[in-house]
Design a protein around this motif. Structure first.
Motif, PDB file in Angstrom:
ATOM      1  N   VAL A  43       4.368   8.501 -42.309  1.00 23.60           N
ATOM      2  CA  VAL A  43       5.661   8.025 -42.804  1.00 23.60           C
ATOM      3  C   VAL A  43       6.701   8.264 -41.719  1.00 23.60           C
ATOM      4  O   VAL A  43       6.970   9.410 -41.347  1.00 23.60           O
ATOM      5  CB  VAL A  43       6.078   8.764 -44.101  1.00 23.60           C
ATOM      6  N   GLN A  45      10.372   8.437 -40.698  1.00 28.98           N
ATOM      7  CA  GLN A  45      11.655   8.601 -41.372  1.00 28.98           C
ATOM      8  C   GLN A  45      12.542   9.542 -40.561  1.00 28.98           C
ATOM      9  O   GLN A  45      12.089  10.206 -39.628  1.00 28.98           O
ATOM     10  CB  GLN A  45      11.449   9.145 -42.781  1.00 28.98           C
ATOM     11  N   ASP A  47      15.856  12.511 -40.878  1.00 29.58           N
ATOM     12  CA  ASP A  47      16.707  13.357 -41.716  1.00 29.58           C
ATOM     13  C   ASP A  47      18.144  13.022 -41.335  1.00 29.58           C
ATOM     14  O   ASP A  47      18.674  13.549 -40.350  1.00 29.58           O
ATOM     15  CB  ASP A  47      16.405  14.834 -41.470  1.00 29.58           C
ATOM     16  N   THR A  74       6.303  12.009 -40.659  1.00 36.27           N
ATOM     17  CA  THR A  74       5.612  12.881 -41.604  1.00 36.27           C
ATOM     18  C   THR A  74       4.166  12.430 -41.788  1.00 36.27           C
ATOM     19  O   THR A  74       3.909  11.257 -42.074  1.00 36.27           O
ATOM     20  CB  THR A  74       6.335  12.870 -42.966  1.00 36.27           C
ATOM     21  N   LEU A 181       1.657  18.081 -46.345  1.00 34.69           N
ATOM     22  CA  LEU A 181       2.600  17.360 -45.496  1.00 34.69           C
ATOM     23  C   LEU A 181       2.864  18.177 -44.236  1.00 34.69           C
ATOM     24  O   LEU A 181       2.941  19.410 -44.288  1.00 34.69           O
ATOM     25  CB  LEU A 181       3.927  17.108 -46.205  1.00 34.69           C
ATOM     26  N   SER A 183       4.970  17.832 -40.096  1.00 31.94           N
ATOM     27  CA  SER A 183       5.701  17.079 -39.080  1.00 31.94           C
ATOM     28  C   SER A 183       5.653  17.871 -37.781  1.00 31.94           C
ATOM     29  O   SER A 183       5.313  19.064 -37.780  1.00 31.94           O
ATOM     30  CB  SER A 183       7.156  16.844 -39.502  1.00 31.94           C
ATOM     31  N   PHE A 209      13.097  19.831 -45.651  1.00 31.84           N
ATOM     32  CA  PHE A 209      13.147  18.367 -45.689  1.00 31.84           C
ATOM     33  C   PHE A 209      11.833  17.811 -46.223  1.00 31.84           C
ATOM     34  O   PHE A 209      11.821  16.896 -47.059  1.00 31.84           O
ATOM     35  CB  PHE A 209      13.429  17.800 -44.296  1.00 31.84           C
ATOM     36  N   LEU A 210      10.705  18.332 -45.744  1.00 29.74           N
ATOM     37  CA  LEU A 210       9.407  17.855 -46.219  1.00 29.74           C
ATOM     38  C   LEU A 210       9.219  18.170 -47.695  1.00 29.74           C
ATOM     39  O   LEU A 210       8.638  17.374 -48.445  1.00 29.74           O
ATOM     40  CB  LEU A 210       8.281  18.491 -45.397  1.00 29.74           C
ATOM     41  N   SER A 212      11.615  18.283 -49.852  1.00 23.31           N
ATOM     42  CA  SER A 212      12.431  17.286 -50.549  1.00 23.31           C
ATOM     43  C   SER A 212      11.714  15.941 -50.597  1.00 23.31           C
ATOM     44  O   SER A 212      11.693  15.268 -51.633  1.00 23.31           O
ATOM     45  CB  SER A 212      13.782  17.148 -49.845  1.00 23.31           C
ATOM     46  N   TYR A 213      11.100  15.548 -49.470  1.00 22.91           N
ATOM     47  CA  TYR A 213      10.376  14.267 -49.449  1.00 22.91           C
ATOM     48  C   TYR A 213       9.185  14.292 -50.415  1.00 22.91           C
ATOM     49  O   TYR A 213       8.866  13.278 -51.054  1.00 22.91           O
ATOM     50  CB  TYR A 213       9.895  13.951 -48.034  1.00 22.91           C
ATOM     51  N   HIS A 215       9.022  15.365 -53.237  1.00 23.23           N
ATOM     52  CA  HIS A 215       9.469  14.999 -54.593  1.00 23.23           C
ATOM     53  C   HIS A 215       9.266  13.515 -54.875  1.00 23.23           C
ATOM     54  O   HIS A 215       9.175  13.113 -56.035  1.00 23.23           O
ATOM     55  CB  HIS A 215      10.947  15.347 -54.769  1.00 23.23           C
ATOM     56  N   THR A 216       9.202  12.698 -53.832  1.00 18.19           N
ATOM     57  CA  THR A 216       9.063  11.252 -54.027  1.00 18.19           C
ATOM     58  C   THR A 216       7.611  10.825 -54.201  1.00 18.19           C
ATOM     59  O   THR A 216       7.349   9.654 -54.502  1.00 18.19           O
ATOM     60  CB  THR A 216       9.655  10.488 -52.822  1.00 18.19           C
TER      61      THR A 216
END
Length: 520
Positions: A43, A45, A47, A74, A181, A183, A209-210, A212-213, A215-216
């Motif tokens: 992914v 992306q 921040d 990610t 996950l 990065s 941040f990861l 938080s991601y 959660h999707t």
């Protein structure tokens, strides 16, 4: 013609099945896959809450006109259906081409991979390098996800390390029912990690941040989250856990323990289960030669964490990265052979899995594994040692620990519990402003007036010179329909601060004369 098409389709199906059968076999270090297939996706992306690039390139000094937000490419491993063609190890290395500059062209990626092939060839020779790059992995790109929710593991790479440095572990965990996950470990403003407090905080924010991601992701069970990491990443995840209560468990692979690096980690806020796997123990002489201060070590000071400390005697620091192990030179293996080091890595992964099974999934077999000695679990004698340091059962000297104790014992015992916690840890202090805010939250948000009164009373006992706390206590008294006591506290507030107009107004409203200013 139709028969030819059917034959080709049948052959393709057989090849796909064979491809996944190969994937399902033992992996690096003889790791055995779990019941799930492994899916993988990349992914790309940013921040956007943080900048990464300056308007002036810090390396070339030239103006920079590209995206300034922090790149967060990610890698995601997840439980998947057993179908599709697994990727090769070269596909993992290909992700490095875009882990800082997301928009590279195919030609740029191809040129990057040529460089990586040359790098591998220089270390291993052409034939062995090609075999490494062609190695079939377990993960299938974009494979259909398995139905269900799975615990989440955020992996933090070593300082400046690539996201796939522990790809074998990540695949292993995904096959056993985890969403993983990772990065790249980037510095605060350049691709090279800055090994200071700012760099540590940067990687801790990458972990958040990861998280938080995650959660999707439909598969992610965000009620069960672990943070894992190696070296610098094995300290950054500890910092993240001390700041973020969403992290339920920690795994550190030879995380740095240098005193200066661990200053930012609150020992009292480390209250989660922690698996720490380290390389062979070093002598005091070796520690001193490496400027390691042994009088203050985070592992010894995190007394409220349930710590499982595993020492893997065959392993050196670099051996926790399977990327590093794959290209290790023969002279790297001295006291222990490559086979013994890889066996130690196998057990490192196994301990990680069982620890996560026990702490995130509540698995009884995982807990039993941790409770046994390494030899009882089948580890070769003298390869590993396990030390279990259970979390201290004392009250945790933080506001959260204090609040939990009051919820259990009663807010009426606030001063008694506070004094006991200070005896336990003299550095435990609740500031005047924190107590005042807490009292109002109890009174206005939680609608628990008795508890609010107890906290305001605690505040005035700890800070007898605080006009503001006496004023707040007077307001709580009024809400408690106790005007006589409210008058006493408003008067005390005015004695401490004759300029307190609120106390003067409230006394007037209650029909009580204010104390004369001459009394002060």
């Amino acid at each position: 013609m139709a028969r030819s098409i059917l034959l080709r389709v049948a052959l393709l199906f057989i090849l796909c099945q064979l491809g996944y059968t190969a994937q399902a076999g033992s992996g690096f270090a003889d790791l055995k896959p779990g019941p799930h297939g492994v899916g993988f996706r990349v992914v790309q992306q940013y921040d956007y809450a943080r900048s990464y690039r300056d308007k002036t390139d810090l390396v070339t000094g030239k103006p920079y006109a590209g995206e300034q937000a922090r790149p967060m490419q990610t890698l995601v491993w997840y439980p998947a259906q057993k179908t599709g063609t697994p990727l090769r190890y070269a596909d993992y290395m290909r992700t490095e081409a875009t882990d800082e500059v997301l928009g590279r062209t195919e030609a740029e990626v191809a040129a990057f991979m040529d460089g990586r092939r040359q790098w591998a060839t220089a270390r291993l020779g052409a034939k062995q390098a090609q075999a490494m790059l062609a190695q079939r992995m377990w993960a299938v790109p974009n494979a259909p996800a398995t139905t269900g929710k799975f615990p989440v593991v955020i992996y933090a790479a070593g300082g400046g390390g690539v996201a796939h440095e522990a790809a074998d572990l990540c695949e292993y965990l995904a096959s056993h029912g985890y969403v993983v996950l990772a990065s790249r470990s980037l510095g605060t403003r350049t691709s090279l990690m800055n090994f200071d407090q700012e760099g540590l905080a940067t990687q801790a924010r990458d972990i958040q941040f990861l998280l938080s991601y995650a959660h999707t992701l439909p598969q992610a069970d965000m009620t069960h989250v672990a943070a894992a990491g190696w070296s610098w990443g094995g300290l950054a995840n500890v910092l993240a856990a001390s700041q973020d209560a969403r992290i339920d468990a920690l795994v550190s692979f030879d995380g740095t323990q240098h005193k200066d690096n661990t200053v930012a980690v609150s020992r009292m806020r480390l209250t989660v289960p922690w698996l720490y796997v380290q390389r062979r123990p070093e002598s005091v002489r070796e520690l001193s030669a490496n400027d390691m201060e042994t009088s203050s070590i985070l592992l010894n000071e995190a007394k409220y964490a349930d710590l499982y400390h595993v020492v893997m005697n065959p392993m050196e620091h670099l051996d926790f990265s399977t990327l590093a192990l794959r290209v290790a030179q023969p002279d790297h293996f001295t006291e222990y052979s490559r086979a013994e080091v890889e066996t130690a890595y196998h057990w490192t992964c196994r301990y990680t899995l069982e620890f996560l099974n026990a702490t995130l999934k509540g698995n009884a077999a995982g807990r039993q594994f941790l409770d046994r000695t390494p030899a009882q679990n089948g580890v070769s004698p003298h390869m590993a040692r396990l030390y279990h340091l259970p979390a201290q059962t004392d009250l945790v000297p933080t506001q959260a620990g204090f609040a939990a104790a009051l919820a259990q014992q009663g807010f009426a015992y606030a001063l008694e519990v506070y004094r006991r916690m200070q005896q336990q840890d003299p550095t435990f202090v609740l500031p005047e402003s924190a107590l005042n805010t807490w009292g109002y939250q109890l009174m206005r948000d939680a609608h628990d007036l008795p508890a609010a009164l107890a906290i305001f009373r605690l505040g005035t006992a700890l800070y007898p010179g605080s006009f503001n706390l006496f004023d707040s206590l007077g307001e709580a008294d009024e809400n408690n329909h106790d005007p006589a006591t409210a008058i006493q506290h408003y008067r005390r507030s005015l004695e401490l601060n004759p300029q307190n107009s609120n106390a003067r107004q409230r006394l007037q409203a209650l029909g009580a004369p204010a104390p004369s200013t001459s009394a002060n």
